[in-house]
Structure formats: structure tokens, C-alpha cells
Design a protein around this motif. Structure first.
Motif, short mmCIF file in Angstrom:
data_model
loop_
_atom_site.label_atom_id
_atom_site.label_comp_id
_atom_site.label_asym_id
_atom_site.label_seq_id
_atom_site.Cartn_x
_atom_site.Cartn_y
_atom_site.Cartn_z
N ILE A 1 0.84 -1.20 0.00
CA ILE A 1 0.00 0.00 0.00
C ILE A 1 0.87 1.25 0.00
O ILE A 1 1.88 1.32 0.71
N GLY A 2 0.46 2.22 -0.79
CA GLY A 2 1.13 3.52 -0.81
C GLY A 2 0.13 4.60 -1.15
O GLY A 2 -1.07 4.32 -1.25
N ILE A 3 0.60 5.82 -1.34
CA ILE A 3 -0.30 6.88 -1.79
C ILE A 3 -0.03 7.16 -3.26
O ILE A 3 1.07 6.94 -3.76
N THR A 4 -1.03 7.64 -3.95
CA THR A 4 -0.93 7.87 -5.38
C THR A 4 -0.09 9.11 -5.70
O THR A 4 0.15 9.95 -4.83
N ASP A 5 0.32 9.19 -6.95
CA ASP A 5 1.05 10.38 -7.40
C ASP A 5 0.17 11.62 -7.28
O ASP A 5 0.66 12.71 -6.96
N TYR A 6 -1.14 11.46 -7.47
CA TYR A 6 -2.07 12.59 -7.30
C TYR A 6 -1.99 13.11 -5.87
O TYR A 6 -1.88 14.33 -5.64
N ALA A 7 -2.05 12.20 -4.89
CA ALA A 7 -1.99 12.61 -3.48
C ALA A 7 -0.63 13.22 -3.15
O ALA A 7 -0.56 14.24 -2.45
N ALA A 8 0.44 12.62 -3.64
CA ALA A 8 1.78 13.13 -3.38
C ALA A 8 1.93 14.54 -3.95
O ALA A 8 2.52 15.43 -3.31
N ASP A 9 1.37 14.76 -5.13
CA ASP A 9 1.44 16.08 -5.76
C ASP A 9 0.66 17.11 -4.94
O ASP A 9 1.12 18.24 -4.73
N LYS A 10 -0.53 16.73 -4.48
CA LYS A 10 -1.36 17.65 -3.68
C LYS A 10 -0.70 17.97 -2.34
O LYS A 10 -0.83 19.09 -1.84
N LEU A 11 -0.01 17.00 -1.75
CA LEU A 11 0.67 17.23 -0.48
C LEU A 11 1.84 18.20 -0.62
O LEU A 11 2.13 18.98 0.27
N GLY A 12 2.53 18.13 -1.74
CA GLY A 12 3.76 18.91 -1.91
C GLY A 12 4.94 18.09 -1.45
O GLY A 12 4.87 16.87 -1.33
N ASP A 13 6.05 18.75 -1.15
CA ASP A 13 7.28 18.04 -0.78
C ASP A 13 7.12 17.34 0.57
O ASP A 13 6.99 18.00 1.61
N VAL A 14 7.14 16.01 0.55
CA VAL A 14 6.99 15.22 1.77
C VAL A 14 8.29 15.27 2.56
O VAL A 14 9.37 15.02 2.02
N GLU B 1 11.27 11.90 0.83
CA GLU B 1 11.15 12.47 -0.51
C GLU B 1 10.81 11.40 -1.56
O GLU B 1 10.31 11.71 -2.65
N LEU B 2 11.03 10.12 -1.24
CA LEU B 2 10.68 9.04 -2.16
C LEU B 2 9.18 8.98 -2.44
O LEU B 2 8.76 8.50 -3.49
N VAL B 3 8.37 9.48 -1.50
CA VAL B 3 6.93 9.52 -1.71
C VAL B 3 6.61 10.38 -2.94
O VAL B 3 5.75 10.04 -3.73
N ASN B 4 7.33 11.48 -3.11
CA ASN B 4 7.14 12.34 -4.27
C ASN B 4 7.85 11.80 -5.51
O ASN B 4 7.32 11.85 -6.61
N GLU B 5 9.06 11.30 -5.31
CA GLU B 5 9.89 10.88 -6.44
C GLU B 5 9.42 9.58 -7.08
O GLU B 5 9.54 9.41 -8.29
N ASP B 6 8.92 8.64 -6.29
CA ASP B 6 8.59 7.31 -6.80
C ASP B 6 7.43 6.71 -5.98
O ASP B 6 7.59 5.69 -5.32
N PRO B 7 6.23 7.35 -6.03
CA PRO B 7 5.13 6.90 -5.17
C PRO B 7 4.66 5.47 -5.44
O PRO B 7 4.17 4.81 -4.53
N PHE B 8 4.84 4.99 -6.66
CA PHE B 8 4.39 3.63 -7.00
C PHE B 8 5.53 2.62 -6.94
O PHE B 8 5.36 1.46 -7.29
N GLY B 9 6.69 3.04 -6.51
CA GLY B 9 7.85 2.16 -6.44
C GLY B 9 8.47 2.21 -5.06
O GLY B 9 7.89 1.71 -4.10
N LYS B 10 9.62 2.86 -4.96
CA LYS B 10 10.34 2.93 -3.69
C LYS B 10 9.59 3.69 -2.61
O LYS B 10 9.91 3.58 -1.44
#
Length: 128
Positions: free
Chosen positions: A25-38, A88-97
Motif C-alpha cells: 500500500i502507498g499513496i498515489t502520485d495525485y496525493a503526493a502532488d497535492k501534499l507537496g514536498d513530503v 522524498e521518495l513519496v514524491n519521487e517514486d510513489p508507486f515504487g520505492k
């Protein structure tokens, strides 16, 4: 990166990669983008029990604090310590690392009844 077409999604912007009785389980790129820099991620410990719809983690960014919800009931098999150390991996690679937790459910049929969305339904939800 995980192939998005094979994933399931929630209305709360989590993704699930389901393999048998285990979901990564992770968060989507949409969510990561809306959050900003994690800048901070807090996750449950392995062995923790999680309940569908309940908050299981926290994701802080330069803009806001978001919550990670459990999409299903289960037991945490693993929390991604790499993303805790390098949020920062949440923003850089939300569906991977940038994945968050792996959860094992007692019965894999729960994935069919948990109200999960396929990619087309999720894309329609976020208007992309």
C-alpha cells in the motif's frame, strides 16, 4: 515502478498492489502532488493490526499533514523503513520505492468487497 493498470485504488488516494493475501500500500502520485514536498512519514510497526478506514500513518509535507488510511483489515507485515528515512521518495517514486506498508489479510476475498477502484474509476474520481 509498479504498473498502475494492475493496481487497485481508494477514494482516499491510496493504491494497493495485491498479491494473494498481501497488499503493498502507498499513496498515489495525485496525493503526493497535492501534499507537496513530503518531509516526514510515520508508519505502523510490523505486527500491528490495522482496520479498514482507520488512520495507520501520517505523511507531513511542507504544505500540510496528510493521513494514511488502511484500505482493508489486516496485519502489517512490513513498514517501509526506507521511506521513513527518505520521505522524498513519496514524491519521487510513489508507486515504487515510495510504498508505505505491506498488509496481510485473513481472507483475500476482502479485496473484492472493500470498495476498491480500478485505474479507470480512480482516474475519473480525480478528474485526470
Amino acid at each position: 515502478m509498479t504498473e498502475k493498470a494492475n493496481l487497485k485504488f481508494t477514494a482516499e488516494h491510496e493504491w494497493l498492489d495485491i498479491q494473494g493475501k498481501t497488499a503493498t500500500i502507498g499513496i498515489t502520485d495525485y496525493a503526493a502532488d497535492k501534499l507537496g514536498d513530503v518531509v516526514f512519514v510515520e508508519l505502523p510497526k510490523a505486527g500491528s493490526t490495522v482496520q479498514a478506514g482507520r488512520v495507520v500513518g501520517e505523511i507531513e509535507s511542507t504544505k500540510s499533514v496528510g493521513e494514511l488510511f488502511a484500505p482493508v483489515d489486516g496485519t502489517v507485515l512490513e513498514a517501509n523503513s526506507v521511506v521513513v528515512d527518505s520521505p522524498e521518495l513519496v514524491n519521487e517514486d510513489p508507486f515504487g520505492k515510495g510504498w508505505m506498508i505491506k498488509v496481510e489479510v485473513a481472507d483475500a476475498s476482502v479485496f473484492d468487497s472493500a470498495g476498491l477502484l480500478d485505474l479507470d474509476a480512480y482516474t475519473a474520481l480525480v478528474g485526470e
